[in-house]
Design a protein around this motif. Structure first.
Motif, short mmCIF file in Angstrom:
data_model
loop_
_atom_site.label_atom_id
_atom_site.label_comp_id
_atom_site.label_asym_id
_atom_site.label_seq_id
_atom_site.Cartn_x
_atom_site.Cartn_y
_atom_site.Cartn_z
N ALA A 80 0.84 -1.20 0.00
CA ALA A 80 0.00 0.00 0.00
C ALA A 80 0.87 1.25 0.00
N ARG A 81 1.93 1.25 0.82
CA ARG A 81 2.86 2.40 0.82
C ARG A 81 3.54 2.54 -0.54
N ARG A 82 3.91 1.42 -1.13
CA ARG A 82 4.56 1.45 -2.44
C ARG A 82 3.64 2.05 -3.49
N CYS A 83 2.39 1.62 -3.51
CA CYS A 83 1.43 2.14 -4.49
C CYS A 83 1.26 3.65 -4.34
N GLU A 84 1.17 4.10 -3.10
CA GLU A 84 1.01 5.53 -2.86
C GLU A 84 2.24 6.31 -3.31
N GLN A 85 3.41 5.72 -3.14
CA GLN A 85 4.65 6.36 -3.55
C GLN A 85 4.73 6.46 -5.07
N VAL A 86 4.39 5.39 -5.76
CA VAL A 86 4.53 5.34 -7.22
C VAL A 86 3.41 6.11 -7.91
N PHE A 87 2.18 5.94 -7.43
CA PHE A 87 1.02 6.58 -8.04
C PHE A 87 0.33 7.46 -6.99
N PRO A 88 0.81 8.68 -6.76
CA PRO A 88 0.23 9.53 -5.72
C PRO A 88 -1.26 9.76 -5.91
N GLN A 89 -1.74 9.76 -7.16
CA GLN A 89 -3.16 10.01 -7.40
C GLN A 89 -4.04 8.87 -6.87
N LEU A 90 -3.43 7.72 -6.59
CA LEU A 90 -4.17 6.58 -6.07
C LEU A 90 -4.41 6.69 -4.57
N GLY A 91 -3.54 7.42 -3.88
CA GLY A 91 -3.61 7.42 -2.43
C GLY A 91 -3.10 6.09 -1.89
N ARG A 92 -3.41 5.79 -0.65
CA ARG A 92 -3.01 4.51 -0.07
C ARG A 92 -4.16 3.52 -0.22
N PRO A 93 -4.03 2.55 -1.14
CA PRO A 93 -5.17 1.67 -1.44
C PRO A 93 -5.34 0.57 -0.40
N SER A 94 -6.53 0.01 -0.38
CA SER A 94 -6.79 -1.24 0.32
C SER A 94 -6.89 -2.34 -0.73
N PHE A 95 -6.83 -3.58 -0.27
CA PHE A 95 -6.80 -4.70 -1.20
C PHE A 95 -7.93 -5.69 -0.88
N ASP A 96 -8.67 -6.03 -1.93
CA ASP A 96 -9.75 -7.00 -1.77
C ASP A 96 -9.22 -8.43 -1.74
N TYR A 97 -8.12 -8.68 -2.42
CA TYR A 97 -7.55 -10.03 -2.51
C TYR A 97 -6.05 -9.95 -2.24
N VAL A 98 -5.54 -10.87 -1.45
CA VAL A 98 -4.10 -11.03 -1.24
C VAL A 98 -3.82 -12.53 -1.23
N TRP A 99 -2.85 -12.95 -2.02
CA TRP A 99 -2.53 -14.37 -2.10
C TRP A 99 -1.07 -14.55 -2.42
N TRP A 100 -0.61 -15.78 -2.41
CA TRP A 100 0.78 -16.05 -2.77
C TRP A 100 0.89 -17.38 -3.47
N GLY A 101 2.01 -17.54 -4.16
CA GLY A 101 2.37 -18.80 -4.79
C GLY A 101 3.88 -18.86 -4.87
#
Length: 428
Positions: free
Chosen positions: A321-342
């Protein structure tokens, strides 16, 4: 792998991909020309190529179609290797080096051609993959890659800082380059669509059927499963990061490393239009990779890496979330509906290793973060080889199996490599 399947969190792709074809576990003894172990991109691509050439093909999958890396990745279709560039690939490949480079060059187009030819519903968008430079000094790398790939006929273009800003919607990067054959897909949708194509071509897929052993008997290879067996002329191991101890040393050649993925809620149109406005898939030049793309519903799909897995969901949500806000300031700090791994299958030298393990038994290891296009292309070639095309006509350099020394220790220490990559990312 010893991981409990119930630990694997559900992905966005599982919620949005078309359902898989109906399959059942193997019961009893069957015969085939080719037995493929693993129903991910490699196995399904190999099975499709072989079935379309008239072979009797049986695919065995321990879980479900695309359950492993093929259904859990970010869905970027990238026609390159992650670390090695064309000149090095060609040099390492010897007599087949340039042929292997050409296979990689065309690998993304192969994915999209399969999707079009078989009518696969996979949210496919082939409008380019872009690799921005995260430091001004990394533009030298972009220039090198553009020159090397252009020399081999790839549709690549160097992008200055203004061009990258227009393509990405941010001034975070310093320039970069684009390959027009790349793009993005719903990765699980692609796997399930390949499985439907295999069945339509006459192949058989048995899910929930783990391969427990391979033996030579009666002039054939016999693959044993909990409730049956497959006797086949040839066998392809297509398990990569999810390998077991089925073949001595095969699992120990590749380190499975967790890759975390996440998806925002669908963005509002006014914000969506300002981020990756042309719909590119993006992975930058960092070792601790920054990567972004959209799905068909306007969700921003991204992710990252962690050194330790404790409290992983909270920590990766906060970090990205911090990364997204840093790269795309217009996005703000997003929340995530899905988080997974593989798991991503990493080899010690970050190169793919293709093997003839025994007469009639083949396999490969090491997607190293480029599995969608690379595994599909290598699978097709293994399927061709299994149905009569001689090795001299297959554009895959063979190498001996090289298990990683002190594998158990190396596997435990592998996540710490992210610290080295982050240190390197800060340097010119």
């Amino acid at each position: 792998m010893t991981d409990n399947r119930n630990e694997m969190p559900p992905s966005l792709w599982a919620a949005t991909a078309p359902p898989p074809p109906e399959t059942v576990p193997l019961e009893g003894e069957v015969r085939a020309d080719l037995c493929v172990i693993g129903a991910g991109y490699t196995g399904l691509s190999a099975a499709l190529a072989a079935a379309e050439r008239g072979a009797r093909v049986v695919v065995l999958e321990a879980a479900e179609i695309g359950w492993g890396a093929s259904g859990r990745n970010n869905g970027q279709v990238i026609p390159t290797l992650s670390r090695m560039d064309p000149d090095e690939i060609a040099a390492r490949g010897g007599a087949k080096g340039e042929a292997f480079v050409a296979l990689i060059r065309d690998s993304a187009s192969l994915v999209f051609d399969l999707i079009r030819r078989h009518g696969i519903e996979a949210e496919a968008v082939q409008n380019g993959w872009v690799q921005p430079a995260h430091r001004a000094s990394r533009m030298k790398l972009a220039e090198k890659r553009v020159e090397a790939w252009a020399r081999r006929g790839a549709p690549v273009e160097l992008l200055d800082r203004d061009a990258i800003r227009r393509i990405t919607g941010t001034d975070h990067w310093f320039g970069g380059w684009v390959n027009r054959t790349g793009g993005r897909i719903n990765p699980l949708g692609f796997a399930r669509g390949l499985a439907r194509a295999v069945i339509a071509a006459g192949g058989t897929i048995h899910t929930r059927t783990a391969a427990e052993g391979i033996d030579r008997a009666g002039g054939r290879w016999v693959v044993r499963t909990p409730r049956g067996s497959v006797a086949a002329e040839r066998v392809i191991l297509a398990t990569n990061a999810y390998s077991t101890d089925l073949w001595p040393g095969f699992r120990e050649e590749v380190i499975p490393v967790r890759s975390y993925q996440m998806a925002t809620a669908p963005l509002s149109d006014n914000v969506r239009r300002t981020i990756l406005p042309e719909g590119h898939a993006l992975s930058d030049t960092r070792g601790d990779l920054y990567f972004f793309r959209f799905d068909a519903n306007g969700r921003l799909i991204t992710g990252g890496a962690l050194m330790l897995s404790f409290d992983w969901e909270h920590r990766i949500r906060e970090r990205i979330a911090r990364r997204c806000e840093q790269v795309f300031p217009q996005l703000g700090r997003p929340s995530f509906d899905y988080v997974w791994w593989g798991y991503v299958g990493m080899t010690a030298d970050r190169a793919p290793h293709v093997h003839e393990l025994a007469p009639g038994v083949t396999g490969w290891n090491g997607c190293n973060g480029r599995g969608v296009a690379l595994a599909t292309a290598i699978g097709r070639e293994l399927g061709r080889q299994a149905t009569g095309t001689p090795w001299r006509e297959i554009p895959l350099p063979l190498s001996p199996l090289k298990p990683i020394p002190a594998y158990g220790v190396a596997r435990r220490l592998a996540p710490a490599a992210i610290l080295v990559r982050r240190w390197q990312d800060r340097r010119d």
